[in-house]
Each structure stands twice: as C-alpha cells, then as structure tokens.
Motif scaffolding. Structure first.
Motif, PDB file in Angstrom:
ATOM      1  N   HIS A  58      18.838  25.715  11.831  1.00 38.07           N
ATOM      2  CA  HIS A  58      17.489  25.439  11.323  1.00 38.07           C
ATOM      3  C   HIS A  58      16.460  26.405  11.927  1.00 38.07           C
ATOM      4  N   GLY A  59      16.876  27.668  12.133  1.00 44.35           N
ATOM      5  CA  GLY A  59      15.961  28.688  12.638  1.00 44.35           C
ATOM      6  C   GLY A  59      15.687  28.636  14.127  1.00 44.35           C
ATOM      7  N   VAL A  60      16.428  27.807  14.869  1.00 46.86           N
ATOM      8  CA  VAL A  60      16.229  27.684  16.317  1.00 46.86           C
ATOM      9  C   VAL A  60      17.501  28.129  17.038  1.00 46.86           C
ATOM     10  N   LYS A  61      17.319  28.944  18.077  1.00 46.83           N
ATOM     11  CA  LYS A  61      18.459  29.399  18.874  1.00 46.83           C
ATOM     12  C   LYS A  61      18.777  28.395  19.983  1.00 46.83           C
ATOM     13  N   VAL A  62      20.073  28.116  20.149  1.00 40.66           N
ATOM     14  CA  VAL A  62      20.565  27.296  21.252  1.00 40.66           C
ATOM     15  C   VAL A  62      21.477  28.201  22.071  1.00 40.66           C
ATOM     16  N   LEU A  63      21.121  28.400  23.339  1.00 39.22           N
ATOM     17  CA  LEU A  63      21.900  29.252  24.223  1.00 39.22           C
ATOM     18  C   LEU A  63      22.734  28.372  25.144  1.00 39.22           C
ATOM     19  N   VAL A  64      24.002  28.741  25.312  1.00 38.28           N
ATOM     20  CA  VAL A  64      24.929  27.953  26.123  1.00 38.28           C
ATOM     21  C   VAL A  64      25.699  28.906  27.028  1.00 38.28           C
ATOM     22  N   ASP A  65      25.797  28.555  28.319  1.00 38.41           N
ATOM     23  CA  ASP A  65      26.621  29.378  29.205  1.00 38.41           C
ATOM     24  C   ASP A  65      28.088  29.025  28.938  1.00 38.41           C
ATOM     25  N   PRO A  66      28.994  30.000  29.066  1.00 38.93           N
ATOM     26  CA  PRO A  66      30.401  29.763  28.714  1.00 38.93           C
ATOM     27  C   PRO A  66      31.049  28.607  29.473  1.00 38.93           C
ATOM     28  N   LYS A  67      30.680  28.363  30.731  1.00 39.34           N
ATOM     29  CA  LYS A  67      31.287  27.273  31.505  1.00 39.34           C
ATOM     30  C   LYS A  67      30.921  25.913  30.913  1.00 39.34           C
TER      31      LYS A  67
END
Length: 107
Positions: A58-67
């Motif tokens: 929906h046009g929003v970035k979600v950043l996640v660390d690999p761990k």
C-alpha cells in the motif's frame, strides 16, 4: 517470505511520516524480552541499513533485519481502534503462545 500491512496500518504510517516531514517507512523486528521470550519492535526509519530486507505494501516500506524475519515471516501489521485505545496489531501466523500481559510471544 513477506511482511505486509493492512490499508489502515499503511494510512497511519503515511500520516505519521507526513507529520514528521521525513522518513521512508517502518522497521519491524523482534527483541528478546518479557514472559514468553520475544517482543515486537516497531520504529519509523529515515534510511535503510545495508542488510535490511525491504517489503512494500500500500505504498509503505517495511524494513526487516534478516535475523528477525525468521520470527515474523508472514506477519501482517494492522492498525486498530478499540474504544479509546488505538495501536498497531501484529497478526503473526508463527506465534504459538502470547503472554497474559500481551507484551511478548513465543514461536
């Protein structure tokens, strides 16, 4: 592998980033804590780290660390209002148990 947002969560993030006047999205992760062992971390971010996995919904970035991804893969981030309370809700298919206070969970 994916982390998604509902439309309500995406609208809330976009509104908040607009008020802040900066930011590229939110970072979702987990930390060790609480009765059940793990708790969610959610913060607004201004730039991605090199190791971040980036999902967009929906046009929003979600950043996640690999761990963290191993614990939250498939999670949908929602934003809900219940009476006078409002906040993010994590719909995580990997959760096996949640502590009584609602602050932590177990996989």
């Amino acid at each position: 592998m994916a982390v998604t947002l509902t439309e309500a969560a995406a609208r809330h993030v976009q509104r908040y980033l607009g008020k802040r006047g900066k930011g590229i999205g939110v970072r979702l992760g987990v930390k060790t804590t609480g009765c059940s062992g793990l708790a969610y971390k959610l913060e607004y971010v201004d730039e991605a780290a090199p190791e971040d996995l980036v999902f967009e919904d929906h046009g929003v970035k979600v950043l996640v660390d690999p761990k963290s991804l191993a614990y939250i893969d498939g999670t949908q981030l929602d934003f809900v209002r219940e009476g006078l309370n409002e906040g993010f809700r994590f719909n995580n298919p990997n959760e096996r148990d949640r502590c009584g206070c609602g602050e932590s969970f177990r996989i």
